[in-house]
Design a protein around this motif. Structure first.
Motif, PDB file in Angstrom:
ATOM      1  N   LEU A  67      32.042  31.072  38.911  1.00 31.78           N
ATOM      2  CA  LEU A  67      32.275  31.656  40.019  1.00 31.78           C
ATOM      3  C   LEU A  67      30.763  30.680  40.804  1.00 31.78           C
ATOM      4  O   LEU A  67      29.948  31.344  40.071  1.00 31.78           O
ATOM      5  CB  LEU A  67      32.220  33.170  40.206  1.00 31.78           C
ATOM      6  CG  LEU A  67      33.934  33.695  39.423  1.00 31.78           C
ATOM      7  CD1 LEU A  67      33.808  35.034  39.322  1.00 31.78           C
ATOM      8  CD2 LEU A  67      34.873  33.513  41.063  1.00 31.78           C
ATOM      9  N   THR A  68      30.542  30.862  42.020  1.00 32.36           N
ATOM     10  CA  THR A  68      29.611  31.137  42.453  1.00 32.36           C
ATOM     11  C   THR A  68      28.864  32.845  42.962  1.00 32.36           C
ATOM     12  O   THR A  68      30.270  33.297  42.826  1.00 32.36           O
ATOM     13  CB  THR A  68      30.033  30.325  44.315  1.00 32.36           C
ATOM     14  OG1 THR A  68      30.578  30.989  44.896  1.00 32.36           O
ATOM     15  CG2 THR A  68      29.815  28.615  44.028  1.00 32.36           C
ATOM     16  N   ARG A  69      28.296  32.418  43.995  1.00 36.17           N
ATOM     17  CA  ARG A  69      27.828  34.342  43.615  1.00 36.17           C
ATOM     18  C   ARG A  69      28.199  35.269  44.617  1.00 36.17           C
ATOM     19  O   ARG A  69      29.140  35.821  45.090  1.00 36.17           O
ATOM     20  CB  ARG A  69      26.007  34.243  43.968  1.00 36.17           C
ATOM     21  CG  ARG A  69      25.626  35.185  44.681  1.00 36.17           C
ATOM     22  CD  ARG A  69      24.409  34.807  45.284  1.00 36.17           C
ATOM     23  NE  ARG A  69      23.039  35.061  44.062  1.00 36.17           N
ATOM     24  CZ  ARG A  69      22.751  35.709  42.997  1.00 36.17           C
ATOM     25  NH1 ARG A  69      23.042  36.404  42.906  1.00 36.17           N
ATOM     26  NH2 ARG A  69      21.698  34.938  42.131  1.00 36.17           N
ATOM     27  N   ALA A  70      28.726  33.728  46.102  1.00 38.96           N
ATOM     28  CA  ALA A  70      29.434  33.888  46.830  1.00 38.96           C
ATOM     29  C   ALA A  70      31.211  35.007  46.247  1.00 38.96           C
ATOM     30  O   ALA A  70      31.375  35.820  47.086  1.00 38.96           O
ATOM     31  CB  ALA A  70      29.964  33.422  48.111  1.00 38.96           C
ATOM     32  N   LEU A 120      42.018  46.528  42.110  1.00 32.24           N
ATOM     33  CA  LEU A 120      41.515  46.899  42.011  1.00 32.24           C
ATOM     34  C   LEU A 120      40.994  46.402  40.463  1.00 32.24           C
ATOM     35  O   LEU A 120      40.238  45.503  39.409  1.00 32.24           O
ATOM     36  CB  LEU A 120      41.264  48.296  41.214  1.00 32.24           C
ATOM     37  CG  LEU A 120      40.098  48.933  40.300  1.00 32.24           C
ATOM     38  CD1 LEU A 120      38.650  48.864  41.232  1.00 32.24           C
ATOM     39  CD2 LEU A 120      40.092  50.206  40.401  1.00 32.24           C
ATOM     40  N   VAL A 121      42.504  46.564  39.253  1.00 30.20           N
ATOM     41  CA  VAL A 121      42.081  46.238  38.209  1.00 30.20           C
ATOM     42  C   VAL A 121      41.843  44.188  37.564  1.00 30.20           C
ATOM     43  O   VAL A 121      41.053  43.482  37.096  1.00 30.20           O
ATOM     44  CB  VAL A 121      43.400  45.999  37.188  1.00 30.20           C
ATOM     45  CG1 VAL A 121      43.164  45.567  35.603  1.00 30.20           C
ATOM     46  CG2 VAL A 121      43.288  47.255  37.041  1.00 30.20           C
ATOM     47  N   ALA A 122      43.002  43.588  38.796  1.00 33.88           N
ATOM     48  CA  ALA A 122      42.703  41.987  38.611  1.00 33.88           C
ATOM     49  C   ALA A 122      41.470  41.668  39.274  1.00 33.88           C
ATOM     50  O   ALA A 122      40.695  40.586  38.940  1.00 33.88           O
ATOM     51  CB  ALA A 122      43.741  41.269  39.883  1.00 33.88           C
ATOM     52  N   HIS A 123      40.575  41.848  40.042  1.00 31.48           N
ATOM     53  CA  HIS A 123      39.754  41.575  41.183  1.00 31.48           C
ATOM     54  C   HIS A 123      38.628  41.737  40.119  1.00 31.48           C
ATOM     55  O   HIS A 123      37.362  41.001  39.817  1.00 31.48           O
ATOM     56  CB  HIS A 123      39.343  42.111  42.064  1.00 31.48           C
ATOM     57  CG  HIS A 123      40.138  41.415  43.521  1.00 31.48           C
ATOM     58  ND1 HIS A 123      39.595  40.297  43.638  1.00 31.48           N
ATOM     59  CD2 HIS A 123      41.214  41.235  43.845  1.00 31.48           C
ATOM     60  CE1 HIS A 123      40.931  39.599  44.620  1.00 31.48           C
ATOM     61  NE2 HIS A 123      41.225  41.451  44.618  1.00 31.48           N
ATOM     62  N   LEU A 124      38.390  43.200  39.234  1.00 34.91           N
ATOM     63  CA  LEU A 124      37.622  43.081  38.414  1.00 34.91           C
ATOM     64  C   LEU A 124      37.507  41.788  37.184  1.00 34.91           C
ATOM     65  O   LEU A 124      36.629  42.070  36.672  1.00 34.91           O
ATOM     66  CB  LEU A 124      37.212  44.595  37.560  1.00 34.91           C
ATOM     67  CG  LEU A 124      37.030  45.567  38.992  1.00 34.91           C
ATOM     68  CD1 LEU A 124      37.107  46.970  37.625  1.00 34.91           C
ATOM     69  CD2 LEU A 124      35.245  45.490  39.271  1.00 34.91           C
ATOM     70  N   ASN A 129      35.006  38.239  33.639  1.00 34.51           N
ATOM     71  CA  ASN A 129      35.414  36.949  33.566  1.00 34.51           C
ATOM     72  C   ASN A 129      34.281  35.747  34.090  1.00 34.51           C
ATOM     73  O   ASN A 129      33.992  34.514  33.312  1.00 34.51           O
ATOM     74  CB  ASN A 129      36.935  36.137  33.710  1.00 34.51           C
ATOM     75  CG  ASN A 129      37.941  36.985  33.073  1.00 34.51           C
ATOM     76  OD1 ASN A 129      37.790  37.131  32.375  1.00 34.51           O
ATOM     77  ND2 ASN A 129      39.474  36.781  33.928  1.00 34.51           N
ATOM     78  N   GLY A 130      34.125  36.058  35.529  1.00 38.72           N
ATOM     79  CA  GLY A 130      33.311  34.582  35.733  1.00 38.72           C
ATOM     80  C   GLY A 130      33.442  33.181  35.940  1.00 38.72           C
ATOM     81  O   GLY A 130      33.079  32.060  36.714  1.00 38.72           O
ATOM     82  N   VAL A 131      35.433  32.956  36.396  1.00 44.12           N
ATOM     83  CA  VAL A 131      35.257  31.901  36.402  1.00 44.12           C
ATOM     84  C   VAL A 131      36.791  31.385  37.369  1.00 44.12           C
ATOM     85  O   VAL A 131      36.835  32.616  38.072  1.00 44.12           O
ATOM     86  CB  VAL A 131      36.115  31.275  35.131  1.00 44.12           C
ATOM     87  CG1 VAL A 131      34.762  30.925  34.629  1.00 44.12           C
ATOM     88  CG2 VAL A 131      37.358  31.349  34.841  1.00 44.12           C
ATOM     89  N   ALA A 132      36.809  30.557  38.463  1.00 46.79           N
ATOM     90  CA  ALA A 132      37.503  30.201  39.000  1.00 46.79           C
ATOM     91  C   ALA A 132      38.937  29.110  38.982  1.00 46.79           C
ATOM     92  O   ALA A 132      38.505  28.457  38.251  1.00 46.79           O
ATOM     93  CB  ALA A 132      37.114  30.626  40.236  1.00 46.79           C
ATOM     94  N   GLU A 133      39.896  29.491  39.489  1.00 53.84           N
ATOM     95  CA  GLU A 133      40.990  27.830  38.923  1.00 53.84           C
ATOM     96  C   GLU A 133      40.488  27.243  40.325  1.00 53.84           C
ATOM     97  O   GLU A 133      40.151  27.833  41.862  1.00 53.84           O
ATOM     98  CB  GLU A 133      42.475  27.753  38.246  1.00 53.84           C
ATOM     99  CG  GLU A 133      42.255  29.206  37.231  1.00 53.84           C
ATOM    100  CD  GLU A 133      43.534  29.372  37.475  1.00 53.84           C
ATOM    101  OE1 GLU A 133      44.775  29.515  38.470  1.00 53.84           O
ATOM    102  OE2 GLU A 133      44.047  29.595  36.472  1.00 53.84           O
ATOM    103  N   VAL A 134      40.122  25.968  40.249  1.00 53.87           N
ATOM    104  CA  VAL A 134      40.499  25.009  41.706  1.00 53.87           C
ATOM    105  C   VAL A 134      40.675  23.911  41.904  1.00 53.87           C
ATOM    106  O   VAL A 134      41.369  23.272  40.533  1.00 53.87           O
ATOM    107  CB  VAL A 134      38.392  24.827  41.449  1.00 53.87           C
ATOM    108  CG1 VAL A 134      38.300  23.637  42.351  1.00 53.87           C
ATOM    109  CG2 VAL A 134      37.430  25.650  41.515  1.00 53.87           C
ATOM    110  N   TYR A 135      41.464  23.876  42.930  1.00 58.51           N
ATOM    111  CA  TYR A 135      42.412  22.539  43.013  1.00 58.51           C
ATOM    112  C   TYR A 135      41.796  22.251  43.973  1.00 58.51           C
ATOM    113  O   TYR A 135      41.303  22.484  44.968  1.00 58.51           O
ATOM    114  CB  TYR A 135      43.663  23.165  43.227  1.00 58.51           C
ATOM    115  CG  TYR A 135      44.515  23.851  42.348  1.00 58.51           C
ATOM    116  CD1 TYR A 135      45.274  23.890  41.482  1.00 58.51           C
ATOM    117  CD2 TYR A 135      44.520  25.244  42.088  1.00 58.51           C
ATOM    118  CE1 TYR A 135      46.137  24.300  40.643  1.00 58.51           C
ATOM    119  CE2 TYR A 135      44.965  26.008  41.651  1.00 58.51           C
ATOM    120  CZ  TYR A 135      46.308  26.133  40.591  1.00 58.51           C
ATOM    121  OH  TYR A 135      46.768  26.370  39.950  1.00 58.51           O
TER     122      TYR A 135
END
Length: 203
Positions: A67-70, A120-124, A129-135
């Motif tokens: 994840l980026t800081r933003a 709340l739970v999902a975004h926490l 986790n600190g990662v994103a799924e990128v397409y």
């Protein structure tokens, strides 16, 4: 980046160095008809008047990126807003129970509270986790739409070659360039679109 055609990791260029897939095209009628033909897909009339068939599902494999800081800040902000909404919902539910009101309003507020709790739970989870799924996918066109029962609120959609219809922000809608490739980042747990960034087409 990952080429949306051959799915191989390649450097940002104007086209894929492995299969030659162009990362930017000038979309004419023939190009749109070719790009957005999906047998059994959903038929959609675009704002331009063109009809396309978008996929109801996709087979793109995401790239997992930090994840980026933003993006972290966005997850945290939504989690805090969800916590506030959950707190208010709990106060209202407690007040209604105290009054002995177990009707529709209690059920409605309870459902809203559950939705806020899930967000709340999902975004926490996404934040920690600190990662994103990128397409990576090509944008065909964007749309601004108002539902009949929600005339005061506009919804914005992006129509992509592989991902189909995606909810996007107003800023993304007005800045979008049809025919360009975009990098779309999603939270793994929340599946919320975090940002939509045009892929660099420089040599």
């Amino acid at each position: 980046m990952k080429c949306p055609k051959c799915q191989k990791l390649v450097p940002d260029r104007s086209r894929c160095v492995e299969c030659g897939f162009p990362f930017y095209v000038q979309l004419d009628e023939a190009a749109v008809a070719h790009l957005a033909t999906h047998p059994g897909g959903e038929s959609v009339r675009l704002p331009s008047g063109r009809y396309i068939s978008i996929p109801t599902d996709h087979n793109l494999e995401p790239t997992i990126m930090p994840l980026t800081r933003a993006q972290k800040n966005k997850h945290l902000l939504i989690a805090l807003a969800s916590l506030a909404a959950l707190f208010v919902a709990m106060l209202i539910v407690g007040y209604l129970i105290k009054l002995g009101d177990f009707g529709f309003i209690l059920a409605f507020v309870g459902i809203l509270g559950l939705a806020a709790g899930w967000m709340l739970v999902a975004h926490l989870l996404d934040f920690f986790n600190g990662v994103a799924e990128v397409y990576i996918d090509r944008l065909i066109e964007t749309q601004r739409y108002r539902f009949k029962h929600q005339q005061s609120k506009a919804h914005y959609y992006g129509y992509f070659e592989q991902l189909g219809r995606v909810n996007i922000s107003a800023n993304d809608h007005y800045a979008a360039i049809p025919g360009a490739l975009y990098r779309l980042s999603y939270g793994k747990a929340s599946q919320r679109l975090l940002d939509m960034v045009q892929v660099d087409g420089s040599f």
